[in-house]
Design an enzyme around this catalytic site. Structure first.
Site, short mmCIF file in Angstrom:
data_model
loop_
_atom_site.label_atom_id
_atom_site.label_comp_id
_atom_site.label_asym_id
_atom_site.label_seq_id
_atom_site.Cartn_x
_atom_site.Cartn_y
_atom_site.Cartn_z
N TRP A 120 0.82 -1.22 0.00
CA TRP A 120 0.00 0.00 0.00
C TRP A 120 0.85 1.26 0.00
CZ3 TRP A 120 -4.44 -0.87 -1.83
CH2 TRP A 120 -5.06 -2.10 -1.61
N ASP A 166 -1.06 6.67 6.71
CA ASP A 166 -2.19 5.85 6.27
C ASP A 166 -2.44 4.81 7.36
OD1 ASP A 166 -3.93 3.99 5.21
OD2 ASP A 166 -2.93 3.83 3.28
N LYS A 207 -12.19 -1.41 8.04
CA LYS A 207 -11.39 -2.33 8.86
C LYS A 207 -11.71 -2.16 10.34
CE LYS A 207 -7.85 -2.04 5.28
NZ LYS A 207 -8.04 -3.34 4.64
#
Length: 362
Positions: A102, A172, A196
């Site tokens: 990511w 992030d 999440k």
């Protein structure tokens, strides 16, 4: 209905108590005669939902007054573009710490809007995947900000430290927000896709420091412009109201069980239990160095990879869902976010032991 456990990396489990409340309120929220999905985002009713959600989040995370909380579209990936668009001119540069998939994507996207200095901190220690300590990161003197992704969901690698820097740190935290205590004041921007640890997909949380608004002269699309989003209370257009509502319920759930310190201790216990089961096994293998093991995403393989599909199929039939690893790496991944109860990990560990015993007798 038997107890099932969803180990998906996202969209992930939502606490049962929250789902039951959503079910009870779905047709008639707060005796309004309407579903919460039907409330205008401009209405006093939804304004009360939005205010309560933000206030509870601020309390949970001890967010300082000089930080704004935004409820945005576009997922975490949308912020790959929003961050450089809001914080840096095209001629300037930013440091991007790459620790996995990511952060790699974030760096690639940012390179469309500025100069990116990639700092790849992945390395190997004693045959295990690991990350360099923050003291060893080669930071640039002229970077406008430093980007990190503290938890990489695919590789199961977690950053546990930050460097000393006078540059704004952008994080992030899609897969780690609310999972452990956090000093928000150490960061310039924190963002997280909701699917999440916050709620359903479709909502992105952004926490941005006041001095980072209106930093650039370039034109920024209104939907991603932090200054505009602050001025419009995250309502440049119709926001994802249902996801916003559920996020507020999740925040309340977390507050009611004792807050972030309590859930952190539970998360540590879950991770310890699962990693110990893997380490003590002759069938299951984790290839992440102990210094960088994620407490949210536990990735592992089977010694005999040919029976991986059997493990996944039998687990699914037993009510342990979405254990298949990311398509880019395969193997097994158990995502044990906040909503995953300790009982779920205990049950998975017992299933793993039974599976290994049965495989040994065949």
């Amino acid at each position: 209905m038997k107890q099932n456990y969803n180990f998906c990396a996202g969209p992930s489990m939502i606490p049962n108590v929250v789902l039951k409340q959503v079910q009870e309120e779905l047709l008639n929220w707060n005796n309004s005669g309407r579903s919460v999905m039907e409330l205008s985002h401009r209405s006093p009713e939804f304004a009360s939902i939005a205010e309560s959600s933000e206030n509870t989040l601020r309390e949970l995370m001890s967010i300082p007054d000089n930080y704004h909380v935004l409820y945005c579209h576009g997922g975490g990936s949308g912020q790959f573009s929003a961050i450089p668009l809001n914080l840096i001119e095209k001629s300037q540069s930013a440091d991007y710490v790459v620790s996995g998939h990511w952060s790699e994507l974030a760096a690639a996207e940012a390179s469309k809007y500025c100069h990116v200095n990639v700092i790849d901190i992945r390395h190997n220690v004693e045959g295990k995947d690991a990350l360099l300590s923050a003291n060893d990161w080669q930071l640039s003197d002229n970077a406008s900000y430093l980007f990190v992704c503290p938890n990489e969901t695919i590789s199961g690698l977690e950053i546990h430290d930050l460097p000393q820097t006078d540059k704004p740190i952008i994080a992030d935290m899609s897969s780690s927000i609310l999972s452990r205590p956090l000093d928000v004041a150490k960061y310039g921007v924190i963002y997280a896709g909701a699917q999440k640890n916050i709620g359903p997909a479709g909502l992105t949380l952004v926490i941005v420091r006041d001095d980072l608004l209106d930093k650039v002269k370039r034109t920024v699309p209104a939907i991603f412009d932090y200054k505009t989003l602050v001025e419009k209370s995250s309502m440049v257009n119709t926001p994802p109201t249902f996801a916003w509502y559920i996020a507020g319920l999740v925040f309340n759930w977390l507050k009611n069980i004792g807050g972030i310190e309590v859930i952190y201790n539970t998360n540590l216990e879950k991770a310890k239990l699962l990693y110990e089961a893997i380490d003590q096994s002759s069938l299951f293998i984790n290839n992440v160095h102990s210094d960088n093991r994620s407490i949210m995403n536990v990735v592992f393989n089977l010694e005999n990879k040919e029976i991986t599909h059997q493990f996944i199929e039998r687990a699914d039939n037993a009510g342990f869902y979405a254990l298949k690893g990311h398509q880019s790496v395969g193997g097994i991944r158990a995502s044990i976010y906040n909503a995953m109860p300790l009982a779920g990990v205990q049950s998975l560990v017992q299933f793993m032991k039974d599976f290994e015993k049965n495989m040994g007798t065949q």
